[in-house]
Design a protein around this motif. Sequence first.
Motif, PDB file in Angstrom:
ATOM      1  N   ARG A  25     -58.056   4.179  51.858  1.00 10.78           N
ATOM      2  CA  ARG A  25     -58.946   4.778  50.545  1.00 10.78           C
ATOM      3  C   ARG A  25     -57.503   4.645  50.077  1.00 10.78           C
ATOM      4  NH1 ARG A  25     -63.463   7.010  49.958  1.00 10.78           N
ATOM      5  NH2 ARG A  25     -63.155   7.031  47.742  1.00 10.78           N
ATOM      6  N   HIS A  26     -57.216   3.653  49.477  1.00 13.70           N
ATOM      7  CA  HIS A  26     -55.610   3.123  48.387  1.00 13.70           C
ATOM      8  C   HIS A  26     -55.983   3.806  47.421  1.00 13.70           C
ATOM      9  CE1 HIS A  26     -57.845  -0.110  46.393  1.00 13.70           C
ATOM     10  NE2 HIS A  26     -57.424   0.276  45.590  1.00 13.70           N
ATOM     11  N   PHE A  27     -56.932   4.076  46.355  1.00 13.99           N
ATOM     12  CA  PHE A  27     -58.247   5.146  45.695  1.00 13.99           C
ATOM     13  C   PHE A  27     -59.068   5.531  45.023  1.00 13.99           C
ATOM     14  CE2 PHE A  27     -59.353   5.286  40.930  1.00 13.99           C
ATOM     15  CZ  PHE A  27     -58.121   5.009  39.860  1.00 13.99           C
ATOM     16  N   VAL A  28     -59.010   7.095  45.327  1.00 15.48           N
ATOM     17  CA  VAL A  28     -59.323   7.892  45.034  1.00 15.48           C
ATOM     18  C   VAL A  28     -60.443   8.830  43.884  1.00 15.48           C
ATOM     19  CG1 VAL A  28     -60.694  10.426  46.592  1.00 15.48           C
ATOM     20  CG2 VAL A  28     -59.000   8.329  47.840  1.00 15.48           C
ATOM     21  N   GLN A  29     -61.089   8.352  43.700  1.00  7.22           N
ATOM     22  CA  GLN A  29     -61.710   9.701  42.302  1.00  7.22           C
ATOM     23  C   GLN A  29     -61.541  10.275  42.372  1.00  7.22           C
ATOM     24  OE1 GLN A  29     -66.350   8.707  41.505  1.00  7.22           O
ATOM     25  NE2 GLN A  29     -66.141   8.983  39.447  1.00  7.22           N
ATOM     26  N   VAL A  30     -60.968  11.357  40.808  1.00  9.25           N
ATOM     27  CA  VAL A  30     -61.364  13.020  41.084  1.00  9.25           C
ATOM     28  C   VAL A  30     -62.068  13.272  39.697  1.00  9.25           C
ATOM     29  CG1 VAL A  30     -59.163  12.979  42.658  1.00  9.25           C
ATOM     30  CG2 VAL A  30     -59.319  13.164  40.049  1.00  9.25           C
ATOM     31  N   VAL A  31     -61.701  14.498  39.530  1.00  8.30           N
ATOM     32  CA  VAL A  31     -62.504  14.854  38.359  1.00  8.30           C
ATOM     33  C   VAL A  31     -61.599  15.741  37.783  1.00  8.30           C
ATOM     34  CG1 VAL A  31     -65.217  15.105  39.402  1.00  8.30           C
ATOM     35  CG2 VAL A  31     -63.648  17.405  39.988  1.00  8.30           C
ATOM     36  N   ALA A  32     -62.140  16.916  36.440  1.00 13.05           N
ATOM     37  CA  ALA A  32     -60.969  17.403  36.057  1.00 13.05           C
ATOM     38  C   ALA A  32     -60.767  18.936  36.775  1.00 13.05           C
ATOM     39  CB  ALA A  32     -61.324  17.782  34.894  1.00 13.05           C
ATOM     40  N   GLU A  33     -60.945  19.158  36.717  1.00  7.63           N
ATOM     41  CA  GLU A  33     -60.970  20.660  38.121  1.00  7.63           C
ATOM     42  C   GLU A  33     -59.853  19.982  38.979  1.00  7.63           C
ATOM     43  OE1 GLU A  33     -63.313  24.044  40.584  1.00  7.63           O
ATOM     44  OE2 GLU A  33     -64.462  23.007  39.814  1.00  7.63           O
ATOM     45  N   GLU A  34     -59.871  19.065  39.635  1.00  5.09           N
ATOM     46  CA  GLU A  34     -59.025  18.947  40.645  1.00  5.09           C
ATOM     47  C   GLU A  34     -57.401  18.432  40.282  1.00  5.09           C
ATOM     48  OE1 GLU A  34     -61.095  16.792  44.323  1.00  5.09           O
ATOM     49  OE2 GLU A  34     -61.649  16.317  42.817  1.00  5.09           O
ATOM     50  N   MET A  35     -56.993  18.123  39.018  1.00  2.00           N
ATOM     51  CA  MET A  35     -56.396  17.470  38.903  1.00  2.00           C
ATOM     52  C   MET A  35     -54.820  18.030  38.765  1.00  2.00           C
ATOM     53  SD  MET A  35     -57.406  15.037  35.029  1.00  2.00           S
ATOM     54  CE  MET A  35     -58.636  13.835  35.598  1.00  2.00           C
ATOM     55  N   PRO A  36     -55.239  19.754  38.473  1.00  2.73           N
ATOM     56  CA  PRO A  36     -53.871  20.241  38.677  1.00  2.73           C
ATOM     57  C   PRO A  36     -53.537  20.614  39.681  1.00  2.73           C
ATOM     58  CG  PRO A  36     -55.560  21.296  36.930  1.00  2.73           C
ATOM     59  CD  PRO A  36     -56.376  20.814  37.885  1.00  2.73           C
ATOM     60  N   VAL A  37     -54.260  20.425  41.106  1.00  2.67           N
ATOM     61  CA  VAL A  37     -53.788  20.508  42.497  1.00  2.67           C
ATOM     62  C   VAL A  37     -53.627  19.309  42.874  1.00  2.67           C
ATOM     63  CG1 VAL A  37     -54.807  21.333  44.523  1.00  2.67           C
ATOM     64  CG2 VAL A  37     -55.153  22.328  41.921  1.00  2.67           C
ATOM     65  N   ALA A  38     -54.340  18.151  42.695  1.00 11.42           N
ATOM     66  CA  ALA A  38     -53.657  16.836  43.271  1.00 11.42           C
ATOM     67  C   ALA A  38     -52.778  16.578  42.494  1.00 11.42           C
ATOM     68  CB  ALA A  38     -55.139  15.896  42.367  1.00 11.42           C
ATOM     69  N   ASN A  40     -49.536  17.322  42.389  1.00 12.88           N
ATOM     70  CA  ASN A  40     -48.641  17.864  42.500  1.00 12.88           C
ATOM     71  C   ASN A  40     -48.492  17.351  44.371  1.00 12.88           C
ATOM     72  OD1 ASN A  40     -48.612  20.740  41.395  1.00 12.88           O
ATOM     73  ND2 ASN A  40     -49.614  22.179  42.839  1.00 12.88           N
ATOM     74  N   GLU A  41     -49.192  16.149  44.118  1.00 10.30           N
ATOM     75  CA  GLU A  41     -48.872  15.459  45.305  1.00 10.30           C
ATOM     76  C   GLU A  41     -49.390  13.796  44.780  1.00 10.30           C
ATOM     77  OE1 GLU A  41     -50.208  15.976  48.883  1.00 10.30           O
ATOM     78  OE2 GLU A  41     -51.586  18.067  48.109  1.00 10.30           O
ATOM     79  N   TYR A  42     -49.863  13.214  43.945  1.00 10.17           N
ATOM     80  CA  TYR A  42     -50.544  12.455  43.554  1.00 10.17           C
ATOM     81  C   TYR A  42     -50.165  11.620  42.185  1.00 10.17           C
ATOM     82  CZ  TYR A  42     -52.823  13.587  48.353  1.00 10.17           C
ATOM     83  OH  TYR A  42     -53.555  14.244  49.221  1.00 10.17           O
ATOM     84  N   PRO A  43     -50.294  10.732  42.070  1.00  9.59           N
ATOM     85  CA  PRO A  43     -50.543  10.179  40.992  1.00  9.59           C
ATOM     86  C   PRO A  43     -51.834   9.582  40.198  1.00  9.59           C
ATOM     87  CG  PRO A  43     -49.631   8.531  42.148  1.00  9.59           C
ATOM     88  CD  PRO A  43     -49.652   9.378  43.145  1.00  9.59           C
ATOM     89  N   ILE A  44     -52.342  10.262  39.326  1.00 14.03           N
ATOM     90  CA  ILE A  44     -53.301   9.985  38.997  1.00 14.03           C
ATOM     91  C   ILE A  44     -53.266   9.318  37.653  1.00 14.03           C
ATOM     92  CG2 ILE A  44     -54.955  11.448  37.858  1.00 14.03           C
ATOM     93  CD1 ILE A  44     -54.148  13.991  38.650  1.00 14.03           C
ATOM     94  N   PHE A  45     -54.477   8.268  37.281  1.00 19.92           N
ATOM     95  CA  PHE A  45     -54.913   7.259  36.663  1.00 19.92           C
ATOM     96  C   PHE A  45     -56.314   7.275  36.161  1.00 19.92           C
ATOM     97  CE2 PHE A  45     -50.712   5.776  38.501  1.00 19.92           C
ATOM     98  CZ  PHE A  45     -49.983   5.451  37.008  1.00 19.92           C
ATOM     99  N   PHE A  46     -56.079   6.316  35.117  1.00 18.91           N
ATOM    100  CA  PHE A  46     -57.669   6.225  35.092  1.00 18.91           C
ATOM    101  C   PHE A  46     -57.819   4.373  35.123  1.00 18.91           C
ATOM    102  CE2 PHE A  46     -56.380   9.826  31.992  1.00 18.91           C
ATOM    103  CZ  PHE A  46     -57.021  10.393  32.400  1.00 18.91           C
TER     104      PHE A  46
END
Length: 227
Positions: A25-38, A40-46
């Motif tokens: 899995r090179h790209f994993v969907q996340v929701v807003a609630e996860e973003m503050p934690v995610a 810290n480790e991963y780049p987030i994109f849309f």
Amino acid sequence: MADLTYLDSRSHSDLRLDLANAANRHFVQVVAEEMPVAANEYPIFFTKNPQTGSFYAGVVMGLEAGTNLYAANGELPGYRPADLVRQGFFLSDGQIAIDPESPAFIPDGKPIFDERGEATPVLQAVQRAMHMLEKGLPETDAILARFVEHRLLEPIDISLDFDDGSRLRLDGLYSTSLDALHSLPDAVALELFRNGDLQIAYIQAASINHIRRLAKIRNDRLLAATS
């Protein structure tokens, strides 16, 4: 996907879950609630769903399809997004169902029921992840709809050069435009602030610096392979 089966402790007492399911899995969907934690480790994109054209958020875990640079033998050392935690499980008419043919279920995985038929911590984590996604997906869709409404999303093209002479280009990714955000009328900015949207915008924009970490991991592996 095979036909779904409702989960129950008697029929699925021996079911075991693979917790090292992130390798491809090179790209994993996340929701807003996860973003503050995610973040810290991963780049987030849309990016855009190719079927619907709608935006959704995700973390980049690899620079090439099918390769996760964070995972060691498929297991993530840090935060596991809810979409990975719930692999193999689905909600059907308000009940938890499984895809019996999902590769997430393996004979030597972690049990989801104990000897009394009670949910183990593994299944409890799945239940929390599914609750987060059920609540978070529509909330995140609403946030992104507001970003689109106020033209806060901009495409971002990333080109990375490596010591072996190779180059990778990441296309189809979008980021929050801080210039557009800072140009919003005060009333709109206040509305976004009260909705919690500004926090998401700044978290996402800051997280993209983790791309450098991904590039370094890939570069180090390339050098190690040639030494």
